[in-house]
Design a protein around this motif. Structure first.
Motif, PDB file in Angstrom:
ATOM      1  N   THR A   1       0.845  -1.198   0.000  1.00 30.51           N
ATOM      2  CA  THR A   1       0.000   0.000   0.000  1.00 30.51           C
ATOM      3  C   THR A   1       0.880   1.247   0.000  1.00 30.51           C
ATOM      4  O   THR A   1       0.678   2.163   0.794  1.00 30.51           O
ATOM      5  N   ALA A   2       1.879   1.248  -0.865  1.00 32.32           N
ATOM      6  CA  ALA A   2       2.819   2.364  -0.926  1.00 32.32           C
ATOM      7  C   ALA A   2       2.080   3.663  -1.266  1.00 32.32           C
ATOM      8  O   ALA A   2       1.154   3.665  -2.084  1.00 32.32           O
ATOM      9  N   PRO A   3       2.492   4.772  -0.653  1.00 30.49           N
ATOM     10  CA  PRO A   3       1.822   6.052  -0.940  1.00 30.49           C
ATOM     11  C   PRO A   3       2.152   6.548  -2.346  1.00 30.49           C
ATOM     12  O   PRO A   3       3.146   6.148  -2.947  1.00 30.49           O
ATOM     13  N   SER A   4       1.305   7.428  -2.838  1.00 30.89           N
ATOM     14  CA  SER A   4       1.552   8.069  -4.120  1.00 30.89           C
ATOM     15  C   SER A   4       1.339   9.565  -3.933  1.00 30.89           C
ATOM     16  O   SER A   4       0.755  10.013  -2.943  1.00 30.89           O
ATOM     17  N   GLY A   5       1.817  10.346  -4.876  1.00 32.83           N
ATOM     18  CA  GLY A   5       1.649  11.786  -4.769  1.00 32.83           C
ATOM     19  C   GLY A   5       2.586  12.509  -5.704  1.00 32.83           C
ATOM     20  O   GLY A   5       3.444  11.900  -6.350  1.00 32.83           O
ATOM     21  N   SER A   6       2.422  13.802  -5.792  1.00 39.04           N
ATOM     22  CA  SER A   6       3.222  14.640  -6.662  1.00 39.04           C
ATOM     23  C   SER A   6       3.736  15.836  -5.870  1.00 39.04           C
ATOM     24  O   SER A   6       3.438  15.987  -4.674  1.00 39.04           O
ATOM     25  N   TYR A   7       4.479  16.692  -6.549  1.00 45.01           N
ATOM     26  CA  TYR A   7       4.947  17.903  -5.876  1.00 45.01           C
ATOM     27  C   TYR A   7       3.775  18.754  -5.423  1.00 45.01           C
ATOM     28  O   TYR A   7       3.847  19.417  -4.384  1.00 45.01           O
ATOM     29  N   GLU A   8       2.689  18.746  -6.167  1.00 49.88           N
ATOM     30  CA  GLU A   8       1.512  19.526  -5.780  1.00 49.88           C
ATOM     31  C   GLU A   8       1.000  19.085  -4.411  1.00 49.88           C
ATOM     32  O   GLU A   8       0.532  19.902  -3.621  1.00 49.88           O
ATOM     33  N   ASP A   9       1.098  17.791  -4.140  1.00 55.05           N
ATOM     34  CA  ASP A   9       0.697  17.291  -2.817  1.00 55.05           C
ATOM     35  C   ASP A   9       1.748  17.629  -1.765  1.00 55.05           C
ATOM     36  O   ASP A   9       1.413  18.026  -0.646  1.00 55.05           O
ATOM     37  N   ALA A  10       3.017  17.492  -2.166  1.00 52.70           N
ATOM     38  CA  ALA A  10       4.096  17.673  -1.195  1.00 52.70           C
ATOM     39  C   ALA A  10       4.236  19.125  -0.740  1.00 52.70           C
ATOM     40  O   ALA A  10       4.543  19.391   0.430  1.00 52.70           O
ATOM     41  N   LYS A  11       3.992  20.077  -1.631  1.00 56.58           N
ATOM     42  CA  LYS A  11       4.267  21.474  -1.289  1.00 56.58           C
ATOM     43  C   LYS A  11       3.350  22.004  -0.195  1.00 56.58           C
ATOM     44  O   LYS A  11       3.681  22.984   0.479  1.00 56.58           O
ATOM     45  N   THR A  12       2.234  21.341   0.032  1.00 56.36           N
ATOM     46  CA  THR A  12       1.337  21.776   1.093  1.00 56.36           C
ATOM     47  C   THR A  12       1.945  21.530   2.465  1.00 56.36           C
ATOM     48  O   THR A  12       1.469  22.070   3.467  1.00 56.36           O
ATOM     49  N   HIS A  13       2.995  20.710   2.507  1.00 53.50           N
ATOM     50  CA  HIS A  13       3.648  20.401   3.783  1.00 53.50           C
ATOM     51  C   HIS A  13       4.865  21.266   4.057  1.00 53.50           C
ATOM     52  O   HIS A  13       5.532  21.109   5.088  1.00 53.50           O
ATOM     53  N   LEU A  14       5.211  22.161   3.127  1.00 56.13           N
ATOM     54  CA  LEU A  14       6.303  23.081   3.352  1.00 56.13           C
ATOM     55  C   LEU A  14       5.908  24.152   4.365  1.00 56.13           C
ATOM     56  O   LEU A  14       4.740  24.531   4.454  1.00 56.13           O
ATOM     57  N   ALA A  15       6.901  24.612   5.119  1.00 52.60           N
ATOM     58  CA  ALA A  15       6.623  25.648   6.108  1.00 52.60           C
ATOM     59  C   ALA A  15       6.092  26.896   5.421  1.00 52.60           C
ATOM     60  O   ALA A  15       6.599  27.333   4.381  1.00 52.60           O
ATOM     61  N   GLN A  16       5.046  27.478   5.974  1.00 52.89           N
ATOM     62  CA  GLN A  16       4.431  28.658   5.413  1.00 52.89           C
ATOM     63  C   GLN A  16       4.854  29.885   6.197  1.00 52.89           C
ATOM     64  O   GLN A  16       5.002  29.847   7.423  1.00 52.89           O
TER      65      GLN A  16
END
Length: 202
Positions: free
Chosen positions: A185-200
């Motif tokens: 059940t490996a995760p999937s995603g793209s940079y669009e998903d990942a960037k929401t986790h960057l410090a704001q």
């Protein structure tokens, strides 16, 4: 169902070749216990030809000498040893025989049979094939804090294999004992998903 486990010494840059040249300074009681738990507790060993020849050339003599490593040598000698080789040969180390049939098919049959764990040490070609086939239940990596800079690496054939971390332990020497299994059940995603986790910015 039996469990198939594999154990490998690995440098920080992923090298698994010739560990005898770099890993002994890091071998302590904790690593000895980890090796014994993975390899010494199995009742069947699945070994590539090169690893088998190395083991057969060393461990019977160590058992006969009766030194501190003799009890572990006896465990290896008492275990059933299946050798992955195309050569038709005689085996001098007790309880040794050639694995019959194609590797993944034979491994699946062993895994579904009766008995204790099946352990692999080294034997990188065997490990790669069983990983790719989804037949390896546990991959034990003993990652040493040293950069070797040359030599064969475990992961170098370009195949993507998602893994899930089962456990991790840091030894006093700085060695990491990492245990992985296949991840169905490996995760999937793209940079669009990942960037929401960057410090704001606030």
């Amino acid at each position: 169902m039996r469990k198939i486990t594999a154990g490998l010494f690995m440098s920080l840059d992923g090298v698994i070749a010739d560990p005898q040249d770099w890993h002994f300074p890091y071998f302590d009681d904790a690593m000895g216990a980890a090796v014994d738990a993975q390899l010494g507790s199995a009742d069947t060993l699945l070994l590539g030809r090169v690893t088998y020849d190395s083991f057969a050339g060393a461990w019977p003599g160590r058992e006969a000498e009766g030194g501190p490593d003799a009890p572990f040598a006896k465990k290896l000698g008492d275990a059933r040893k299946l050798v992955v080789t195309h050569e038709d040969r005689d085996f001098t180390w007790r309880n040794s025989e050639r694995l019959t049939g194609e590797l993944t098919t034979a491994a699946a049959e062993l895994r579904n049979g009766s008995g204790g764990d099946i352990a692999i040490s080294g034997s990188v070609s065997v490990v790669r094939q069983l990983l790719a086939a989804g037949l390896l239940d546990e991959l034990h990596l003993l990652v040493h804090p040293i950069v070797v800079g040359k030599g064969e690496r475990l992961f170098e054939n370009g195949t993507t294999i998602p893994l899930r971390l089962l456990s991790s332990e840091t030894f006093g020497t700085g060695v990491l004992h990492l245990v992985y299994t296949k991840d169905d059940t490996a995760p999937s995603g793209s940079y669009e998903d990942a960037k929401t986790h960057l410090a704001q910015e606030q």
